[in-house]
Design a protein around this motif. Structure first.
Motif, short mmCIF file in Angstrom:
data_model
loop_
_atom_site.label_atom_id
_atom_site.label_comp_id
_atom_site.label_asym_id
_atom_site.label_seq_id
_atom_site.Cartn_x
_atom_site.Cartn_y
_atom_site.Cartn_z
N GLU A 198 -0.36 0.51 7.82
CA GLU A 198 -0.14 0.72 9.33
C GLU A 198 0.16 2.33 9.15
N VAL A 199 0.57 2.83 8.42
CA VAL A 199 1.04 4.47 8.60
C VAL A 199 -0.22 5.19 8.13
N ALA A 200 -0.66 6.00 9.21
CA ALA A 200 -1.64 6.91 8.84
C ALA A 200 -1.34 8.10 7.74
N LEU A 201 -2.37 8.36 7.07
CA LEU A 201 -2.06 9.47 6.32
C LEU A 201 -1.41 10.93 6.77
N GLU A 202 -2.18 11.18 8.01
CA GLU A 202 -1.79 12.13 8.75
C GLU A 202 -0.24 12.43 8.93
N ASP A 203 0.32 10.96 9.22
CA ASP A 203 1.77 10.98 9.59
C ASP A 203 2.75 11.37 8.07
N VAL A 204 2.06 10.85 7.16
CA VAL A 204 2.62 10.85 6.03
C VAL A 204 2.62 12.50 5.80
N ALA A 248 2.46 3.31 2.79
CA ALA A 248 1.56 3.46 3.88
C ALA A 248 1.75 2.22 4.73
N LEU A 249 3.07 1.56 4.95
CA LEU A 249 3.40 0.49 5.52
C LEU A 249 5.05 0.56 5.45
N ASN A 250 5.66 0.75 6.67
CA ASN A 250 7.26 0.70 6.66
C ASN A 250 8.02 -0.37 6.30
N SER A 251 8.99 -0.22 5.32
CA SER A 251 9.77 -1.58 5.05
C SER A 251 10.85 -0.95 4.27
N VAL A 252 12.04 -1.48 4.49
CA VAL A 252 13.39 -0.93 4.05
C VAL A 252 13.34 -1.69 2.55
N HIS A 253 12.61 -2.71 2.29
CA HIS A 253 12.67 -3.87 1.13
C HIS A 253 11.81 -3.24 0.08
N PRO A 267 0.73 -1.23 -0.11
CA PRO A 267 -0.07 -0.04 0.08
C PRO A 267 0.81 1.20 -0.04
N TYR A 268 0.46 2.13 -0.77
CA TYR A 268 0.87 3.68 -0.77
C TYR A 268 0.02 4.73 -0.80
N TRP A 269 0.28 5.67 -0.02
CA TRP A 269 -0.65 6.82 0.24
C TRP A 269 -0.32 7.64 -1.07
N ARG A 270 -1.16 8.12 -1.73
CA ARG A 270 -0.94 9.04 -2.81
C ARG A 270 -1.90 10.19 -2.74
N PHE A 271 -1.21 11.58 -2.79
CA PHE A 271 -1.84 12.81 -2.42
C PHE A 271 -1.50 13.74 -3.33
N LYS A 272 -2.73 14.61 -3.56
CA LYS A 272 -2.51 15.85 -4.55
C LYS A 272 -3.26 16.97 -4.18
N GLY A 273 -2.57 17.77 -3.89
CA GLY A 273 -3.18 19.12 -3.32
C GLY A 273 -2.16 20.18 -2.89
N MET A 274 -2.72 21.15 -2.41
CA MET A 274 -2.21 22.67 -2.23
C MET A 274 -1.62 22.70 -0.72
N LEU A 275 -0.42 23.02 -0.46
CA LEU A 275 0.02 23.06 0.75
C LEU A 275 0.26 24.81 1.06
N PHE A 276 -0.50 25.46 1.85
CA PHE A 276 -0.29 26.79 2.14
C PHE A 276 0.34 26.89 3.33
N SER A 277 1.39 27.94 3.44
CA SER A 277 1.75 28.24 4.66
C SER A 277 1.83 29.66 5.10
N CYS A 278 1.17 30.11 6.17
CA CYS A 278 0.91 31.42 6.49
C CYS A 278 2.22 32.01 7.21
N LEU A 279 2.89 33.04 6.68
CA LEU A 279 4.22 33.55 7.50
C LEU A 279 3.90 34.99 8.01
N LYS A 280 4.60 35.59 8.52
CA LYS A 280 4.36 36.91 8.99
C LYS A 280 3.72 37.92 8.09
#
Ligand SMILES: [Zn+2]
Ligand SMILES: [Zn+2]
Length: 409
Positions: A122-128, A88-93, A61-74
């Motif tokens: 096992e990995v939540a989309l939030e964490d990714v 979406a699952l950790n493995s080095v292989h 499993p892989y999370w796939r994401f498309k969208g805008m990231l907005f960052s509010c600075l000063k």
């Protein structure tokens, strides 16, 4: 920019069909029956494989994401567009992301009857998302007052592999690396329950039985007969409260907006008079303006990240007070393809963009809470010119080619 193609069959007649990733409304070219695609949580896809017969497939499993990231600075609001995937699952292989493989392959909806082991994520989309957020924020000047992902589409993509002394990528039928593998991480090969309902709703108006209309990626469906608007809630079509600013003439196109009334903490922003102070507008407060409720206006359609806050800010500062009529307008409408939830998430960014003086931002934005109370979908008419859609009263122009391209965002 990737927009995956998904192969499937018409649920009515079984004819083969192709969908784009963002498509929700599907009209079969053979039987002409329309249906609206829905899942309770998110879409799951598989990639086709070229594995030799007899190999036991592992769908990773892989999370796939498309969208805008907005960052509010000063003093600025930075944006960037993300089109990414991650384990979406950790493995080095296994590969850390699906790379470009998805762009050259046609996907299918993951279904319980497919052969192979579908591994449990096992990995939540939030964490990714947090991982990406940190990665993209590293170069931004600090402090970052607020960040949000807006307008996103996300899904889980299962990529096929098999084991043959090595981990073999079954899309290409090539080993992931030359290193022989003694054993994989313990507990990695946990199969998922594979209960993934995919529903095709008949697109008939629940009120009058007429065919509902919409663009292929539209989240709101319109009835041209009884002028109602519908959206999917809990696997059913439910009425969506909508209104429009009536206008006559052929050269007008309606763009949809989410008008949202919300409780804002830490600052006074309930009325039009409050807005004039909050945004420091060059206007003298007239009698009655302290009784006129304040609304956020956000696009209900996808636009480039740079344009999104500009359009939201323009309409919000103008606080249109045109006479409204209930339901969808009679003329041409642009589809609703930005969910209400995304518009609600962007309210804080919208407020940050017009809060004045700008020095207040650092103090106010991190603490503020915005609680939406009620909303209405409102169609505003724009006059069509050669290259643009123009709203003369709002002094607002939206490029037609940008709108067309934004469908892939
Ligand atoms: Zn069909
Ligand atoms: Zn109807």
């Amino acid at each position: 920019m990737t927009n995956f193609i998904i192969e499937h069959q018409c649920p009515q007649c079984g004819a083969p069909a192709e969908l784009e990733e963002s498509d929700r409304l599907f009209h079969c070219a053979f039987c002409r029956v329309g249906s609206y695609l829905t899942v309770p949580d998110f879409f799951r896809y598989t990639m086709p494989h070229k594995a030799p017969a007899g190999k036991r497939l592992i769908y990773y499993p892989y999370w796939r994401f498309k969208g805008m990231l907005f960052s509010c600075l000063k003093t600025s609001i930075e944006n960037r567009f993300l089109d990414v995937s991650h384990q979406a699952l950790n493995s080095v292989h296994f590969p850390i992301n699906i790379g470009f493989r998805g762009q050259t392959q046609k996907l299918r909806f993951a279904a319980a009857e497919q052969q192979g082991t579908f591994l449990k994520p096992e990995v939540a989309l939030e964490d990714v998302l947090n991982l990406w957020r940190e990665q993209y924020s590293a170069k931004l000047p600090k402090p970052i007052l607020h960040q949000d992902f807006i307008g996103e589409t996300w899904s889980l993509i299962y990529a096929p592999f098999y084991l043959d002394g090595k981990v073999v990528d079954a899309v290409l039928d090539q080993p992931v690396s030359d290193a022989a593998i003694e054993h994989l991480e313990e507990g990695l090969l946990q199969p998922d329950t594979r209960q993934w309902p995919l529903t095709f709703l008949a697109t008939l108006c629940p009120q009058c039985g007429w065919d509902l209309n919409g663009d292929r990626d539209s989240l709101a469906l319109c009835c041209n007969n009884c002028h109602t608007v519908w959206w999917e809630k809990g696997g059913k079509l439910k009425p969506l409260k909508a209104a429009h600013v009536p206008i006559n003439g052929e050269d007008w196109v309606y763009l949809p907006f989410w008008r949202i009334q919300a409780d804002v903490s830490h600052i006074q922003l309930e009325t039009y008079a409050d807005l004039i102070k909050t945004a420091n507008l060059p206007k003298v407060v007239q009698p009655g303006w302290d009784q006129r409720p304040f609304y956020f206006w956000n696009p209900a359609f996808k636009v480039r990240p740079q344009t999104y806050l500009t359009v939201a800010g323009n309409v919000t500062l103008n606080q249109p007070t045109d006479h409204l009529e209930a339901g969808r307008p009679k003329g041409r409408v642009h589809g609703v393809n930005l969910p209400l939830k995304e518009a609600v998430e962007s309210l804080k960014l919208s407020l940050a963009s017009f809060l004045r003086p700008i020095e207040r931002r650092a103090e106010v934005i991190p603490r503020i809470e915005i609680q939406p109370r009620r909303f209405l979908l409102i169609y505003i008419p724009f006059q069509e010119t050669h290259h643009e859609l123009v709203q003369p009263k709002l002094n607002l122009a939206v490029s037609k080619s940008m709108l067309a391209h934004a469908k892939n965002l």
